[in-house]
Design a protein around this motif. Sequence first.
Motif, short mmCIF file in Angstrom:
data_model
loop_
_atom_site.label_atom_id
_atom_site.label_comp_id
_atom_site.label_asym_id
_atom_site.label_seq_id
_atom_site.Cartn_x
_atom_site.Cartn_y
_atom_site.Cartn_z
N HIS A 153 0.82 -1.21 0.00
CA HIS A 153 0.00 0.00 0.00
C HIS A 153 0.86 1.27 0.00
CE1 HIS A 153 -3.52 -2.46 0.54
NE2 HIS A 153 -3.04 -2.99 1.65
N TYR A 154 2.14 1.15 0.36
CA TYR A 154 3.00 2.32 0.41
C TYR A 154 3.53 2.70 -0.96
CZ TYR A 154 3.36 0.96 5.37
OH TYR A 154 3.10 0.59 6.66
N ILE A 155 3.56 1.76 -1.90
CA ILE A 155 4.23 2.00 -3.18
C ILE A 155 3.63 3.19 -3.93
CG2 ILE A 155 4.81 1.01 -5.43
CD1 ILE A 155 4.96 -1.73 -4.02
N PRO A 156 2.30 3.29 -4.09
CA PRO A 156 1.75 4.48 -4.76
C PRO A 156 2.09 5.78 -4.04
CG PRO A 156 0.10 2.73 -4.66
CD PRO A 156 1.23 2.31 -3.77
N VAL A 157 2.13 5.74 -2.71
CA VAL A 157 2.51 6.94 -1.95
C VAL A 157 3.96 7.31 -2.23
CG1 VAL A 157 2.76 7.94 0.35
CG2 VAL A 157 0.85 6.40 -0.13
N MET A 158 4.84 6.31 -2.19
CA MET A 158 6.25 6.55 -2.52
C MET A 158 6.39 7.14 -3.92
SD MET A 158 8.03 3.08 -1.04
CE MET A 158 8.15 2.72 0.71
N ASP A 159 5.63 6.57 -4.87
CA ASP A 159 5.71 7.01 -6.26
C ASP A 159 5.22 8.45 -6.41
OD1 ASP A 159 6.26 6.68 -8.98
OD2 ASP A 159 4.22 5.99 -9.41
#
Length: 479
Positions: A153-159
């Motif tokens: 779930h963090y990947i889109p936020v990181m991106d």
Amino acid sequence: MDYLDFFNQYLLHFVVLYVSVGFVYFFYSYKSSATKTNIPPGKKGLPFIGETLAYVMAARRGTPEKFITDRTSKYSLDVFRTSLLGEDMAVFCGASGNKFLFSGQNKYVTSWWPNSIKKALMDPSCINNSSMEESTKLRSFLPPFLKPESLQHYIPVMDSMAIEHLQKEWSPYKEVKVFPLSKKYTFALACRLFISVVDPKHVAKFAEPFAQATAGLISVPIDLPGTTFNGACKAGKTIRQELTAIITKRKLELEEDKNSGTMDLLTSMLLDGLNHMEISNKIVGFFIASHDTTSTAITFIISYLAQYPDVYHKVFQEQMEILKSKGEREHLNWEDIQKMKYTWCVVCEVMRLSPPANGAFREAMTDFTYAGFTIPKGWKTFWTVHTTHKNPKYFPEPEKFDPSRFEGNGPAPFTFVPFGGGPRMCPGKEYARLEILVFIHNVVTKFKFQKVLPNEKIEYIPSPIPVKGLPISLETIQI
């Protein structure tokens, strides 16, 4: 000039130190456990300081591995003794030494944090707590927060944060300094994911004391005005005050049912019933682990990509294939990360040559024997990347940059250890992997870049740092 600054910084330490201990110098002796006749070969160095200054000076010169290799060649390829940070210490060497310490956790050794770290970062009431107790408490919150289903779930936020960061901090300029900007990104990301702080001014206010505290973590622990350690302790106090304000506000929101519903690390710990002091200590630990070394890794990845155009081209091709498979404004996801195989090989080779961390400490729980030598109970141990990462026994032509080393089965076990190993392997490894790969994806698909200073000096304080911040010239890629 750097040397003069360094000398002036420590001159006060020496004057005070030798005035205070001059009388007792001739009564200085090894700890009672050190009288054993079969301890590892080596030396303790100066009273109280031991060989800490020699280690710090080697790090300032950008050659911390020389401190290790000089002693392995002089004393033992298996284990040698020294004194760092005021402690008797056995430095374990090679893959066998790594394996022994990693597998001996809670049997022969337990976690140990130097007082310089505890005093700088922890609440004063916790200083005398056992490192094993504090480490166990900290890790109890890691699995649910950092397990794969949460990380996805963090990947889109990181991106999205990487895209925003590059648009604001990189794209408007023809030249940028990578190191301070990578720290800015990783710290802002940690603030958002751990404590839901997103206001740039608040993040910047929070980041400054963290940088000062980190600089003094591995230093001569003399708490006098003007010393690096004193500055780190003051910064630690500022951090705890800031965190207390955030924690108090969040607790009040939860009690009044005004929380936004975001289940970040802070909310999770409050709901678990931890008090302010416990939460503060743990969040500080998370920030140091997730931000400082990761930003260093990102910096050196970009440095090596700039230095090796053929490697950059392969990374670019891999990342462009992923980018072209995405819809407009569609963010990266878990499946995309799994496709970044060559890029991860590059990341690993960078961490082999320029490891973000030098190693970690342990404490002997009992007398034990290794390689024919006795390690007394209470002694501290240290495993270090510098006895394997550039050892030709494990990595032929060790100074050569060759990402193919990590293809297939990769290096032999216990030779590549940027995240440690065994039950104490860094639990944030997967978080760091995602953060790094997402950021590099966005950089290489947006820019071509070159080093402005090809021979920039590197210092270790305690992670490797380009002294000028790694300035690069930018050229925007037209897709």
